[in-house]
Design a protein around this motif. Sequence first.
Motif, mmCIF file in Angstrom:
data_model
loop_
_atom_site.group_PDB
_atom_site.id
_atom_site.type_symbol
_atom_site.label_atom_id
_atom_site.label_comp_id
_atom_site.label_asym_id
_atom_site.label_seq_id
_atom_site.Cartn_x
_atom_site.Cartn_y
_atom_site.Cartn_z
ATOM 1 N N GLU A 157 0.732 -1.316 -0.009
ATOM 2 C CA GLU A 157 -0.311 -0.337 -0.546
ATOM 3 C C GLU A 157 0.372 1.351 0.208
ATOM 4 O O GLU A 157 0.618 2.552 -0.610
ATOM 5 C CB GLU A 157 -0.449 -0.271 1.019
ATOM 6 C CG GLU A 157 -2.011 -0.721 0.998
ATOM 7 C CD GLU A 157 -2.796 -0.840 2.859
ATOM 8 O OE1 GLU A 157 -2.370 -0.747 3.657
ATOM 9 O OE2 GLU A 157 -3.256 -1.727 1.812
ATOM 10 N N LEU A 158 2.243 0.836 0.717
ATOM 11 C CA LEU A 158 2.566 2.754 1.170
ATOM 12 C C LEU A 158 3.746 2.016 -0.617
ATOM 13 O O LEU A 158 3.476 4.029 -1.815
ATOM 14 C CB LEU A 158 3.610 2.457 1.702
ATOM 15 C CG LEU A 158 3.511 2.466 3.122
ATOM 16 C CD1 LEU A 158 4.276 2.368 4.296
ATOM 17 C CD2 LEU A 158 2.969 3.028 3.908
ATOM 18 N N GLU A 161 0.783 4.314 -2.758
ATOM 19 C CA GLU A 161 0.619 5.353 -2.965
ATOM 20 C C GLU A 161 1.306 6.431 -2.573
ATOM 21 O O GLU A 161 1.885 7.784 -3.429
ATOM 22 C CB GLU A 161 0.976 5.839 -0.946
ATOM 23 C CG GLU A 161 0.202 7.238 -0.886
ATOM 24 C CD GLU A 161 0.003 7.341 0.557
ATOM 25 O OE1 GLU A 161 -0.214 8.373 1.890
ATOM 26 O OE2 GLU A 161 -0.066 6.017 1.558
ATOM 27 N N GLU A 164 1.222 6.897 -7.133
ATOM 28 C CA GLU A 164 0.832 7.466 -6.964
ATOM 29 C C GLU A 164 0.929 9.564 -6.635
ATOM 30 O O GLU A 164 0.316 9.897 -7.187
ATOM 31 C CB GLU A 164 -0.827 7.926 -6.004
ATOM 32 C CG GLU A 164 -1.659 6.250 -6.376
ATOM 33 C CD GLU A 164 -2.795 6.546 -4.931
ATOM 34 O OE1 GLU A 164 -3.395 7.130 -4.581
ATOM 35 O OE2 GLU A 164 -3.212 5.658 -5.852
ATOM 36 N N LEU A 165 1.240 9.505 -5.842
ATOM 37 C CA LEU A 165 2.296 10.775 -5.662
ATOM 38 C C LEU A 165 2.850 11.174 -6.182
ATOM 39 O O LEU A 165 3.261 12.858 -7.093
ATOM 40 C CB LEU A 165 2.309 10.956 -3.976
ATOM 41 C CG LEU A 165 1.942 10.967 -2.993
ATOM 42 C CD1 LEU A 165 2.826 10.250 -1.575
ATOM 43 C CD2 LEU A 165 1.266 12.605 -2.694
#
Length: 214
Positions: A157-158, A161, A164-165
């Motif tokens: 998940e990290l 994320e 996405e950033l």
Amino acid sequence: MFTRIFGKPKEETNALATLDKLNETLEMLEKKEKVLLKKAAGEVEKAKEFTRAKNKRAAIQCLKRKRLYEQQIEQLGNFQLRIHDQMIMLEGAKATTETVDALRTGAAAMKAMQKATNIDDVDKTMDEINEQTENMKQIQEALSTPIGAAADFDEDELEAELEELEGAELEEQLLQPATTAPAAPVRVPAGRQPAKKVEDDDDELAELQREMAL
């Protein structure tokens, strides 16, 4: 064993004693040679005196003794040469013996060290080192493992994320030139003035009429 390690003192002592004896003999022969040279020179002087005294027979006897001395001097020279040769050979043999003894001592020391450290000991030591290295690696991994709330974070998940950033940052960079581009100048057709210009002219005309009325 100590004889092998530290050499052979008795043989070395004998060699030194022999060299000393040869050196003493050489000095003795040199002294005799000097005495004979002096005697030969004395016979020459006597022969000259007998010659001046017209004693030919006595002068010849002096020259005969001089030649005998010269023969002895030559013989002593040969003896000295042989002694020098013997001393050189003995010194060379002594150096060879010392070299062999030194090599033998080194070989014995190396053999003793190899006996004290055999291959089994080396293998055992290397196994212990590898085991300690592996244990230390496991300890470091255990210390670096997250604990508490940080241990519940999902790495996938990290990662998502973070992607996405990065995508949002890239999109913002692509859109930035279009939003910040300077506005294009507005062209005014010939013969037409901007509205602000017309208003300014009306104000000036009204002001001029007021001044004339006064």
